[in-house]
Design an enzyme around this catalytic site. Structure first.
Site, PDB file in Angstrom:
ATOM      1  N   GLN A  84      24.826 -20.498 164.346  1.00 25.12           N
ATOM      2  CA  GLN A  84      24.667 -19.116 163.880  1.00 25.12           C
ATOM      3  C   GLN A  84      23.443 -18.432 164.487  1.00 25.12           C
ATOM      4  O   GLN A  84      22.842 -17.545 163.873  1.00 25.12           O
ATOM      5  CB  GLN A  84      24.592 -19.076 162.345  1.00 25.12           C
ATOM      6  CG  GLN A  84      25.933 -19.293 161.671  1.00 25.12           C
ATOM      7  CD  GLN A  84      26.961 -18.234 162.061  1.00 25.12           C
ATOM      8  OE1 GLN A  84      26.628 -17.085 162.324  1.00 25.12           O
ATOM      9  NE2 GLN A  84      28.230 -18.627 162.101  1.00 25.12           N
ATOM     10  N   SER A  85      23.075 -18.825 165.665  1.00 20.07           N
ATOM     11  CA  SER A  85      21.902 -18.236 166.327  1.00 20.07           C
ATOM     12  C   SER A  85      22.066 -16.733 166.561  1.00 20.07           C
ATOM     13  O   SER A  85      23.057 -16.285 167.138  1.00 20.07           O
ATOM     14  CB  SER A  85      21.688 -18.935 167.667  1.00 20.07           C
ATOM     15  OG  SER A  85      20.866 -18.159 168.501  1.00 20.07           O
TER      16      SER A  85
END
Ligand SMILES: *Cc1c(COP(=O)(O)O)cnc(C)c1O
Length: 334
Positions: A84-85
């Site tokens: 989920q960067s």
């Protein structure tokens, strides 16, 4: 020795820069939250609203950092981080906007569903790989080597020319100072969540201008605060050198706390969950699970511990990250 704002602006203007962000971002008062806390007056600097691809601090940072990639003739932007960067999403979007390719080597971690940032990274056309966490480092090294062997010029947005991310926040500090003056806000401190770059940029700017401003950093990852200050110091010296600044910097100039991270990066804690809900319900303002909710948890803890008087003003730098919320429903209790 301090230099003028005009002089500092001139040094920034001499550097290559792309136009990616909608600037200036707003500076807004959080009236209901401040009243609720019966504490200091809290203002928010909305760098979640930098515009492109749901915004965030990297869009501001990339104006300077990715300008270096363009100067070097790079054709592929690479990033490797959590599934989920935010930076993976922002890297993919900026590559699309500039007509470059993007390769994202994420990892098959607890938030690897095709949602939030990961969904958006796909939408922006990045090549996405999600190896097992223990294979990620090897996978990204292999990918970089394969790209080079195929005649590409990859640019890794975590490491290449990374000092320009701090340089971008020297510019961000000038923007904030001008707004504070316009809006009559004299802050006692600025709170933010930062690994290093954003924090360092702000401190370098204030040092360069001879402004005594307290910058309180909250770490998104577990670490030793003293070691972090040493790391920030090294980065700040590099940033000062890029701008030709002669600054008397020391580790004590970097105040940062890892006490609000909880067990690990990207893990919601009871305190960050409370901070996220409080700000959402008092202000209609979204924080993110990995960075800004931890910074707000730190700010709230300090306010409740009596660090700040009700007549003082604090600025909370909202660095973005809200798309990750969509992969965190369970972690947030839903
Ligand atoms: C990347 C990121 C940060 C930290 O940025 P630094 O460059 O380490 O200062 C903070 N908040 C959000 C939402 C981010 O995506």
């Amino acid at each position: 020795m301090a230099i003028s704002r005009e002089e500092l602006k001139g040094r920034l203007a001499a550097l290559p820069r792309l136009q990616l962000a909608s600037l200036p971002t707003p500076l807004e008062e959080l009236k209901r939250l401040s009243a609720h806390l019966a504490g200091p007056q809290i203002w928010v600097k909305r760098d979640d609203l930098t515009g492109l691809a749901f915004g965030g601090n990297k869009i501001r940072e990339f104006e300077y950092q990715i300008a270096q990639a363009v100067e070097q003739g790079c054709d592929v932007l690479v990033h490797s981080a959590a599934a989920q960067s935010n930076q993976s999403r922002q890297t993919a979007a900026v590559a699309a906007k500039l007509g470059l390719s993007a390769v994202v080597v994420g990892r098959d971690d607890a938030h690897a569903q095709t949602q939030g940032n990961l969904l958006l990274t796909h939408l922006f056309g990045a090549e996405v790989d999600l190896p097992a966490p223990e294979e990620q480092a090897q996978a990204v090294a292999a990918k970089m080597a394969a790209l080079t062997a195929a005649g590409h010029r990859p640019f890794h947005t975590s490491s290449d020319a990374r000092i320009f991310r701090s340089v971008a926040y020297v510019d961000g500090a000038l923007e904030l100072l001008a707004q504070c003056e316009e809006q009559g806000v004299a802050p006692a401190a600025i709170y933010l969540c930062s690994g290093a770059h954003t924090h360092v940029g702000l401190v370098v700017a204030f040092k360069a201008l001879g402004i005594d401003m307290r910058v309180v950093g909250i770490s998104p990852s577990p670490r030793d605060d003293r070691e972090a200050a040493e790391g920030h110091l090294a980065l700040a010296r590099e940033c000062a050198a890029v701008l030709g600044l002669d600054l008397a910097l020391q580790a004590e100039d970097f105040e940062s706390y890892a006490a609000f991270v909880g067990p690990d990066y990207g893990v919601v804690t009871p305190e960050s969950c409370e901070a996220l809900h409080l700000v959402a319900q008092q202000e209609g303002l979204l924080l993110d699970p990995s960075y800004t909710s931890k910074a707000m948890a730190g700010l709230l803890a300090h306010v409740r511990a009596g660090w700040w008087r009700p007549d003082q003003r604090l600025i909370f730098l909202h660095t973005g990250g809200t798309p990750a919320l969509f992969a965190y429903a369970k972690d947030l209790g839903y």
